[in-house]
Design an enzyme around this catalytic site. Sequence first.
Site, PDB file in Angstrom:
ATOM      1  N   THR A  16     -22.607  23.464  10.003  1.00  0.00           N
ATOM      2  CA  THR A  16     -23.119  24.006   8.638  1.00  0.00           C
ATOM      3  C   THR A  16     -23.077  22.705   7.810  1.00  0.00           C
ATOM      4  OG1 THR A  16     -22.311  26.004   9.075  1.00  0.00           O
ATOM      5  CG2 THR A  16     -22.502  25.500   6.751  1.00  0.00           C
ATOM      6  N   SER A  62     -21.902  24.623  16.216  1.00  0.00           N
ATOM      7  CA  SER A  62     -21.084  24.431  17.237  1.00  0.00           C
ATOM      8  C   SER A  62     -20.592  25.572  17.850  1.00  0.00           C
ATOM      9  CB  SER A  62     -19.657  23.895  16.422  1.00  0.00           C
ATOM     10  OG  SER A  62     -18.971  24.835  15.714  1.00  0.00           O
ATOM     11  N   THR A  95     -17.725  24.576  11.892  1.00  0.00           N
ATOM     12  CA  THR A  95     -16.445  25.013  11.797  1.00  0.00           C
ATOM     13  C   THR A  95     -15.922  26.093  12.985  1.00  0.00           C
ATOM     14  OG1 THR A  95     -17.037  27.033  10.674  1.00  0.00           O
ATOM     15  CG2 THR A  95     -16.450  25.208   9.226  1.00  0.00           C
ATOM     16  N   ASP A  96     -17.032  26.628  13.776  1.00  0.00           N
ATOM     17  CA  ASP A  96     -16.711  27.668  14.653  1.00  0.00           C
ATOM     18  C   ASP A  96     -15.814  27.288  15.639  1.00  0.00           C
ATOM     19  OD1 ASP A  96     -18.149  29.630  12.939  1.00  0.00           O
ATOM     20  OD2 ASP A  96     -20.014  29.439  14.136  1.00  0.00           O
TER      21      ASP A  96
END
Length: 310
Positions: A16, A62, A95-96
């Site tokens: 992101t 990710s 972030t995932d």
Amino acid sequence: MQDIARTVAVLATGGTIAGTAARATDNIGYSAAQLGVRALVDAVPALAEVPLVTEQVAQLDSKDMDFAVWEALAARVAHHLAKPDVAGVVITHGTDTLEETAYLLQRLLAPTKPVVMCAAMRPATALLRDGPQNLLDAVTLARQPGARGVMAALSGTVHSAFDVRKVHSYRVDAFGSGDAGVLARIEEGEVRRLREWPAGEPLGLELAGRTDWPWVEIVTSHAGARPDGVRALAAAGVRGLVVAGTGNGSLHHALEDALVEAQKAGVTVWRSTRCLDGPVQMKPGDRLPSAGTLTPVQARIELMLQLMRA
Ligand code: ASP
């Protein structure tokens, strides 16, 4: 002063932080992994003063992280860390799965220089984008004298790779460190350390060109759990299973029986907890080993690494 002059390698992988949306008010309907590493760096004027080398290692959301990117990233991080003029490495990432990549790199490399994961919860086009400040903080930490190990710098907070976890699906301040607590804060460009840097011994595993990443899955214990899924996985050739149990790693009896059967058939089975924090403590009569304090996703990576070493 000498440390401050040293170079930081910024390795980009997407996420992101490199995402764009059609409208500045859209924080969820964006496409991740659109901007290149130069654009991310150029969005932070203060970085013009810092000696940086940049590299686009991958460009993906990710959630789609895979073994090929992990192999490439581990190799490039090691390459840059080996250069005497490099103070540290920053990795921009989604972030995932940030916590998975962080844990993997810490276990593989146990770097004696800082490797700082950096991400954003808002795309680069958002009114309140968090990426530029997070990137500046990550570079600050990567140049911090004495810092070492894999960490994540997000929302002014530094987490160790051993503890970092995404705990919120939307909030900008989306990461936590569980029971261990945060490692440091970064305030106005100053790193305020609260506990020791992450440390350890590198595993010494060579990932490059590996095609034999062992198949390890995570299953969850819950009301009405059935044995069929575990049996199907074992029949399909899974090498390892991490079960996210309830509470102290307790398991629905139907699932536990199937896991014990799988273990007898040669599948390595580890018990973790679906609780957000806390270990799984062994007690008399337990039929399956504990993954200790590892979260289910960390335990899966640890088990893959251990199966690769076996
Ligand atoms: N799906 C995005 C990713 O992990 C989410 C993010 O970066 O916040 O790449």
